[in-house]
Design a protein around this motif. Sequence first.
Motif, mmCIF file in Angstrom:
data_model
loop_
_atom_site.group_PDB
_atom_site.id
_atom_site.type_symbol
_atom_site.label_atom_id
_atom_site.label_comp_id
_atom_site.label_asym_id
_atom_site.label_seq_id
_atom_site.Cartn_x
_atom_site.Cartn_y
_atom_site.Cartn_z
ATOM 1 N N ARG A 1 45.294 62.511 -29.617
ATOM 2 C CA ARG A 1 44.176 62.206 -29.097
ATOM 3 C C ARG A 1 43.039 62.040 -29.908
ATOM 4 O O ARG A 1 42.007 61.080 -29.695
ATOM 5 C CB ARG A 1 43.764 62.820 -27.631
ATOM 6 C CG ARG A 1 43.806 64.413 -28.189
ATOM 7 C CD ARG A 1 43.669 65.324 -26.811
ATOM 8 N NE ARG A 1 43.480 66.659 -27.131
ATOM 9 C CZ ARG A 1 44.521 67.604 -26.925
ATOM 10 N NH1 ARG A 1 45.701 66.920 -27.030
ATOM 11 N NH2 ARG A 1 44.552 68.490 -27.447
ATOM 12 N N ALA A 2 43.068 62.862 -31.040
ATOM 13 C CA ALA A 2 41.565 62.743 -31.756
ATOM 14 C C ALA A 2 41.636 61.788 -32.489
ATOM 15 O O ALA A 2 40.415 61.450 -32.859
ATOM 16 C CB ALA A 2 42.066 64.077 -32.717
ATOM 17 N N TYR A 3 42.536 60.839 -32.636
ATOM 18 C CA TYR A 3 42.284 59.519 -33.098
ATOM 19 C C TYR A 3 41.811 58.337 -32.134
ATOM 20 O O TYR A 3 41.497 57.337 -32.753
ATOM 21 C CB TYR A 3 43.478 59.053 -33.897
ATOM 22 C CG TYR A 3 44.247 59.889 -34.967
ATOM 23 C CD1 TYR A 3 43.484 60.244 -36.073
ATOM 24 C CD2 TYR A 3 45.581 60.420 -34.781
ATOM 25 C CE1 TYR A 3 44.053 60.989 -36.931
ATOM 26 C CE2 TYR A 3 46.161 61.143 -35.575
ATOM 27 C CZ TYR A 3 45.350 61.563 -36.863
ATOM 28 O OH TYR A 3 46.029 62.473 -37.575
ATOM 29 N N ASN A 4 41.666 58.574 -31.188
ATOM 30 C CA ASN A 4 41.399 57.519 -29.998
ATOM 31 C C ASN A 4 40.048 56.702 -30.258
ATOM 32 O O ASN A 4 39.645 55.724 -30.100
ATOM 33 C CB ASN A 4 41.408 58.038 -28.703
ATOM 34 C CG ASN A 4 42.638 58.430 -28.261
ATOM 35 O OD1 ASN A 4 43.817 58.058 -28.736
ATOM 36 N ND2 ASN A 4 42.949 59.351 -27.138
ATOM 37 N N CYS A 5 39.016 57.554 -31.033
ATOM 38 C CA CYS A 5 37.784 57.051 -31.240
ATOM 39 C C CYS A 5 37.465 56.166 -32.536
ATOM 40 O O CYS A 5 36.528 55.923 -32.922
ATOM 41 C CB CYS A 5 36.568 58.199 -31.080
ATOM 42 S SG CYS A 5 36.647 59.505 -32.073
ATOM 43 N N LEU A 6 38.585 56.133 -33.347
ATOM 44 C CA LEU A 6 38.700 55.816 -34.688
ATOM 45 C C LEU A 6 38.013 54.285 -34.611
ATOM 46 O O LEU A 6 37.050 53.746 -35.296
ATOM 47 C CB LEU A 6 39.715 55.268 -35.375
ATOM 48 C CG LEU A 6 40.623 56.677 -35.856
ATOM 49 C CD1 LEU A 6 41.781 56.710 -36.364
ATOM 50 C CD2 LEU A 6 39.566 56.915 -37.342
ATOM 51 N N SER A 7 38.170 53.424 -33.632
ATOM 52 C CA SER A 7 37.513 52.103 -33.532
ATOM 53 C C SER A 7 36.200 52.313 -33.359
ATOM 54 O O SER A 7 35.367 51.064 -33.596
ATOM 55 C CB SER A 7 38.247 51.220 -32.242
ATOM 56 O OG SER A 7 38.184 52.097 -31.044
ATOM 57 N N ASP A 8 35.484 53.201 -32.866
ATOM 58 C CA ASP A 8 33.936 53.400 -32.750
ATOM 59 C C ASP A 8 33.260 53.757 -33.953
ATOM 60 O O ASP A 8 32.142 53.875 -34.343
ATOM 61 C CB ASP A 8 33.618 54.669 -31.692
ATOM 62 C CG ASP A 8 34.130 54.252 -30.421
ATOM 63 O OD1 ASP A 8 34.348 52.887 -29.896
ATOM 64 O OD2 ASP A 8 34.526 55.260 -29.555
ATOM 65 N N HIS A 9 34.072 53.849 -35.155
ATOM 66 C CA HIS A 9 33.563 54.391 -36.282
ATOM 67 C C HIS A 9 33.852 53.154 -37.604
ATOM 68 O O HIS A 9 33.797 53.435 -38.722
ATOM 69 C CB HIS A 9 34.209 55.736 -36.947
ATOM 70 C CG HIS A 9 33.728 56.637 -35.967
ATOM 71 N ND1 HIS A 9 32.674 57.423 -36.018
ATOM 72 C CD2 HIS A 9 34.473 57.165 -34.860
ATOM 73 C CE1 HIS A 9 32.481 58.467 -35.189
ATOM 74 N NE2 HIS A 9 33.473 58.209 -34.315
ATOM 75 N N GLY A 10 34.007 52.159 -36.894
ATOM 76 C CA GLY A 10 34.093 50.850 -37.885
ATOM 77 C C GLY A 10 35.387 50.680 -38.661
ATOM 78 O O GLY A 10 35.746 49.982 -39.581
ATOM 79 N N TYR A 11 36.556 51.117 -37.947
ATOM 80 C CA TYR A 11 38.068 50.947 -38.331
ATOM 81 C C TYR A 11 38.927 50.314 -37.302
ATOM 82 O O TYR A 11 38.533 50.129 -36.008
ATOM 83 C CB TYR A 11 38.601 52.464 -38.511
ATOM 84 C CG TYR A 11 38.122 53.077 -39.347
ATOM 85 C CD1 TYR A 11 38.230 53.045 -40.790
ATOM 86 C CD2 TYR A 11 37.353 54.490 -39.199
ATOM 87 C CE1 TYR A 11 37.707 53.764 -41.657
ATOM 88 C CE2 TYR A 11 36.812 55.308 -39.953
ATOM 89 C CZ TYR A 11 37.031 54.861 -41.277
ATOM 90 O OH TYR A 11 36.369 55.756 -42.364
ATOM 91 N N GLU A 12 39.910 49.437 -37.633
ATOM 92 C CA GLU A 12 40.629 48.599 -36.737
ATOM 93 C C GLU A 12 42.036 49.730 -36.526
ATOM 94 O O GLU A 12 42.562 50.221 -37.527
ATOM 95 C CB GLU A 12 41.167 47.291 -37.242
ATOM 96 C CG GLU A 12 42.212 46.756 -36.206
ATOM 97 C CD GLU A 12 42.679 45.480 -36.796
ATOM 98 O OE1 GLU A 12 43.825 45.115 -36.469
ATOM 99 O OE2 GLU A 12 42.035 44.874 -37.683
ATOM 100 N N HIS A 13 42.049 50.208 -35.332
ATOM 101 C CA HIS A 13 43.026 51.352 -34.977
ATOM 102 C C HIS A 13 44.154 50.826 -34.310
ATOM 103 O O HIS A 13 44.265 50.047 -33.316
ATOM 104 C CB HIS A 13 42.169 52.339 -34.023
ATOM 105 C CG HIS A 13 43.178 53.588 -33.806
ATOM 106 N ND1 HIS A 13 43.160 54.329 -32.842
ATOM 107 C CD2 HIS A 13 44.375 54.141 -34.616
ATOM 108 C CE1 HIS A 13 43.997 55.492 -32.943
ATOM 109 N NE2 HIS A 13 44.581 55.277 -33.943
#
Length: 277
Positions: A215-227
């Motif tokens: 779950r810690a990775y769920n917000c990666l798309s909010d930081h400029g990454y394609e997740h």
Amino acid sequence: MWNITKVVATFSTREDCIAFAEKEGLILDNKLCRKHKTPMIPTLSGNNTVGSFRCRRGSCRSLPAVSRAKGTWFENAKIPLPQIFYLMFAYASHWCQTEVRKNSFIAILSTATICDWYSYCREAVVLYQIDHEEAVGKIGGPGKVVQIDESKFGKRKYNKGRRVEGHWVLGMVEDGSEDLKLTVCPENVRSAEVLIPIIKKHVAEGSIICTDYWRAYNCLSDHGYEHRRVNQSDPENPFVAPDGTHTQRIESQWRVIKRFFLKDNFSNQQNFADLII
């Protein structure tokens, strides 16, 4: 080039080992007394490895000696210096337990001693890798794929410096690159508040990041990454998603590291479990 003949000649006595350690900066060759601001006298007494410093002036004469091993590779060591340097050479040479005993020019070493010092050396290698990664710069970039995963490193016996004892380590690797980033998770925490800043430090924005469903990775798309994510609980194919997204590269990297450690640990599953989980 080091070989067993050179090791025997260089580290045959405690005094030889101390002289080498001083020359290579492994221990201090001098230290000032805090009270008198004068050089303290090195002595072999008061410490079983590299000795101690002692001030002979005034009231300092009655004070305990200051260990030269404090804060160094030799702190809390319980075996003689020639054995320590020999085991360091044996580890660097990837010798198994049988080879260590066969080539030893000193007293017979126990399995526990060999495993302890091999584990100690492994941790030093991991910490060196972590400390020297920043010079490489960030991995990934627009359109590039970076696989991320965590693995847990276990215990070692001696308490010296920063430790990887029972800590989660975050691994990051770019597809098509050999640059593996390893970072210890602070306070042994794998939350988004901890992992995202680490990822932003090492992975360029615009990268395509592949992870599991932690779950810690769920917000990666909010930081400029394609997740993209892979369900590692899928019994049919735990490392490849239906759209082709996979984490096989980072998983294979962990396996390579673990096989290397297992080989050096004489296929002892119990000791290996203490090192890496």
